[in-house]
Design a protein around this motif. Structure first.
Motif, PDB file in Angstrom:
ATOM      1  N   ASN A 173      25.075 -82.595  82.210  1.00 50.91           N
ATOM      2  CA  ASN A 173      26.455 -83.068  82.019  1.00 50.91           C
ATOM      3  C   ASN A 173      26.729 -83.418  80.557  1.00 50.91           C
ATOM      4  OD1 ASN A 173      25.057 -85.486  81.861  1.00 50.91           O
ATOM      5  ND2 ASN A 173      26.038 -86.434  83.626  1.00 50.91           N
ATOM      6  N   GLN A 174      25.686 -83.851  79.818  1.00 52.24           N
ATOM      7  CA  GLN A 174      25.856 -84.144  78.387  1.00 52.24           C
ATOM      8  C   GLN A 174      25.951 -82.849  77.577  1.00 52.24           C
ATOM      9  OE1 GLN A 174      22.888 -86.951  76.982  1.00 52.24           O
ATOM     10  NE2 GLN A 174      23.358 -88.404  78.607  1.00 52.24           N
ATOM     11  N   GLN A 175      25.147 -81.846  77.960  1.00 48.53           N
ATOM     12  CA  GLN A 175      25.240 -80.540  77.289  1.00 48.53           C
ATOM     13  C   GLN A 175      26.662 -80.000  77.392  1.00 48.53           C
ATOM     14  OE1 GLN A 175      22.473 -77.384  78.279  1.00 48.53           O
ATOM     15  NE2 GLN A 175      20.898 -78.864  78.863  1.00 48.53           N
ATOM     16  N   GLU A 176      27.216 -80.113  78.589  1.00 48.53           N
ATOM     17  CA  GLU A 176      28.540 -79.553  78.860  1.00 48.53           C
ATOM     18  C   GLU A 176      29.607 -80.197  77.978  1.00 48.53           C
ATOM     19  OE1 GLU A 176      31.264 -78.509  82.764  1.00 48.53           O
ATOM     20  OE2 GLU A 176      30.078 -80.351  82.801  1.00 48.53           O
ATOM     21  N   VAL A 177      29.613 -81.550  77.912  1.00 48.85           N
ATOM     22  CA  VAL A 177      30.678 -82.204  77.133  1.00 48.85           C
ATOM     23  C   VAL A 177      30.539 -81.933  75.638  1.00 48.85           C
ATOM     24  CG1 VAL A 177      31.224 -84.021  78.809  1.00 48.85           C
ATOM     25  CG2 VAL A 177      29.473 -84.462  77.084  1.00 48.85           C
ATOM     26  N   LEU A 225      25.211 -87.899  71.877  1.00 43.06           N
ATOM     27  CA  LEU A 225      24.986 -88.004  70.434  1.00 43.06           C
ATOM     28  C   LEU A 225      23.789 -88.904  70.124  1.00 43.06           C
ATOM     29  CD1 LEU A 225      28.673 -88.192  69.191  1.00 43.06           C
ATOM     30  CD2 LEU A 225      27.067 -86.327  68.834  1.00 43.06           C
ATOM     31  N   ILE A 226      23.670 -90.004  70.884  1.00 39.45           N
ATOM     32  CA  ILE A 226      22.519 -90.901  70.704  1.00 39.45           C
ATOM     33  C   ILE A 226      21.226 -90.138  71.019  1.00 39.45           C
ATOM     34  CG2 ILE A 226      21.314 -92.905  71.698  1.00 39.45           C
ATOM     35  CD1 ILE A 226      24.159 -94.199  72.032  1.00 39.45           C
ATOM     36  N   ASN A 227      21.227 -89.387  72.132  1.00 40.45           N
ATOM     37  CA  ASN A 227      20.037 -88.618  72.527  1.00 40.45           C
ATOM     38  C   ASN A 227      19.713 -87.519  71.521  1.00 40.45           C
ATOM     39  OD1 ASN A 227      19.575 -90.115  74.838  1.00 40.45           O
ATOM     40  ND2 ASN A 227      20.841 -88.807  76.122  1.00 40.45           N
ATOM     41  N   LEU A 228      20.764 -86.848  71.024  1.00 37.77           N
ATOM     42  CA  LEU A 228      20.543 -85.791  70.024  1.00 37.77           C
ATOM     43  C   LEU A 228      19.901 -86.360  68.768  1.00 37.77           C
ATOM     44  CD1 LEU A 228      23.740 -83.531  70.107  1.00 37.77           C
ATOM     45  CD2 LEU A 228      21.399 -82.819  70.559  1.00 37.77           C
ATOM     46  N   ARG A 229      20.399 -87.549  68.360  1.00 39.05           N
ATOM     47  CA  ARG A 229      19.850 -88.180  67.153  1.00 39.05           C
ATOM     48  C   ARG A 229      18.359 -88.491  67.352  1.00 39.05           C
ATOM     49  NH1 ARG A 229      23.806 -91.554  66.304  1.00 39.05           N
ATOM     50  NH2 ARG A 229      22.805 -93.371  67.190  1.00 39.05           N
ATOM     51  N   THR A 256      33.848 -89.323  80.310  1.00 41.96           N
ATOM     52  CA  THR A 256      33.681 -88.276  79.293  1.00 41.96           C
ATOM     53  C   THR A 256      33.270 -88.882  77.959  1.00 41.96           C
ATOM     54  OG1 THR A 256      35.398 -86.973  80.401  1.00 41.96           O
ATOM     55  CG2 THR A 256      34.860 -86.349  78.150  1.00 41.96           C
ATOM     56  N   LEU A 257      33.963 -89.960  77.548  1.00 47.69           N
ATOM     57  CA  LEU A 257      33.622 -90.627  76.284  1.00 47.69           C
ATOM     58  C   LEU A 257      32.181 -91.119  76.309  1.00 47.69           C
ATOM     59  CD1 LEU A 257      36.865 -92.771  75.664  1.00 47.69           C
ATOM     60  CD2 LEU A 257      36.282 -90.582  74.663  1.00 47.69           C
ATOM     61  N   GLY A 258      31.795 -91.703  77.446  1.00 43.92           N
ATOM     62  CA  GLY A 258      30.430 -92.220  77.594  1.00 43.92           C
ATOM     63  C   GLY A 258      29.403 -91.104  77.473  1.00 43.92           C
ATOM     64  N   ARG A 259      29.678 -89.965  78.111  1.00 47.85           N
ATOM     65  CA  ARG A 259      28.736 -88.842  78.062  1.00 47.85           C
ATOM     66  C   ARG A 259      28.572 -88.315  76.636  1.00 47.85           C
ATOM     67  NH1 ARG A 259      30.829 -85.741  83.479  1.00 47.85           N
ATOM     68  NH2 ARG A 259      29.706 -87.051  84.982  1.00 47.85           N
TER      69      ARG A 259
END
Length: 196
Positions: free
Chosen positions: A143-147, A180-184, A172-175
């Motif tokens: 779901n995070q990839q999608e957003v 972004l936190i996970n990507l970092r 959506t904002l939360g995802r």
């Protein structure tokens, strides 16, 4: 942490405490959102610019691009103001090159990425950054990839993403925020730096 000054929260966040960012956002979100809303008088657009402002703040804080003068909210409003100007410039540019009017359509400030004139070297770098980002996305929950794809690659507004994924705007904002936190974290673990 509620008793911390803005500067202390920023120091704490820059030293790896993600919770400090949450306190900083909670402390200033009403003031910043109100500032943005009264410049746009559009709730959905104000939400988008508000979210984009905090994304930019996160990037700048991580890069050390905040000079501590104890004026965090003024600095945040200046970032928001610049994004609002970008938004109006983009609409103006679309109106000049199109026969139709776009008054009722929404724009994401990330549309700017698609209208900038890039030379060949910049194009190659942009493509490399996009390719690096896409390879990192596979490590995120679906779901995070999608957003992230819908927001940054397809340029949809948060409202459009919410409609398309059958979710609320807050979800959506939360995802996007958690993605972004996970990507970092993934970038730090893999020692990847995305630069232009």
């Amino acid at each position: 942490m509620n008793t911390y000054t803005d500067s202390q929260l920023i120091d704490s966040y820059q030293n790896g405490c993600e919770k400090s960012l949450g306190f900083l956002i909670n402390r200033h979100q009403k003031d910043l959102y109100t500032y943005i809303f009264y410049k746009l008088m559009d709730d959905d657009l104000a939400n988008d610019i508000f979210q984009d402002t905090f994304m930019k703040i996160i990037v700048k804080l991580k890069e050390g691009g905040y000079n501590d003068q104890g004026k965090f909210i003024l600095w945040a409003k200046r970032i928001a103001h610049n994004l609002i100007i970008d938004h109006y410039r983009l609409i103006s540019k679309h109106k000049k090159v199109s026969e139709t009017t776009y008054d009722n359509e929404e724009y994401s400030i990330f549309d700017m990425l698609q209208v900038q004139d890039e030379n060949i070297e910049e194009k190659i770098i942009s493509e490399q950054i996009n390719s690096d980002l896409l390879s990192l996305l596979v490590h995120l929950p679906e779901n995070q990839q999608e957003v992230i794809k819908l927001r940054f690659f397809d340029g949809l507004s948060f409202k459009e993403i919410a409609d398309q994924t059958d979710s609320s705007i807050n979800t959506t904002l939360g995802r996007v925020r958690y993605a972004l936190i996970n990507l970092r974290k993934i970038m730090e673990e893999k020692n990847i730096i995305l630069t232009r």
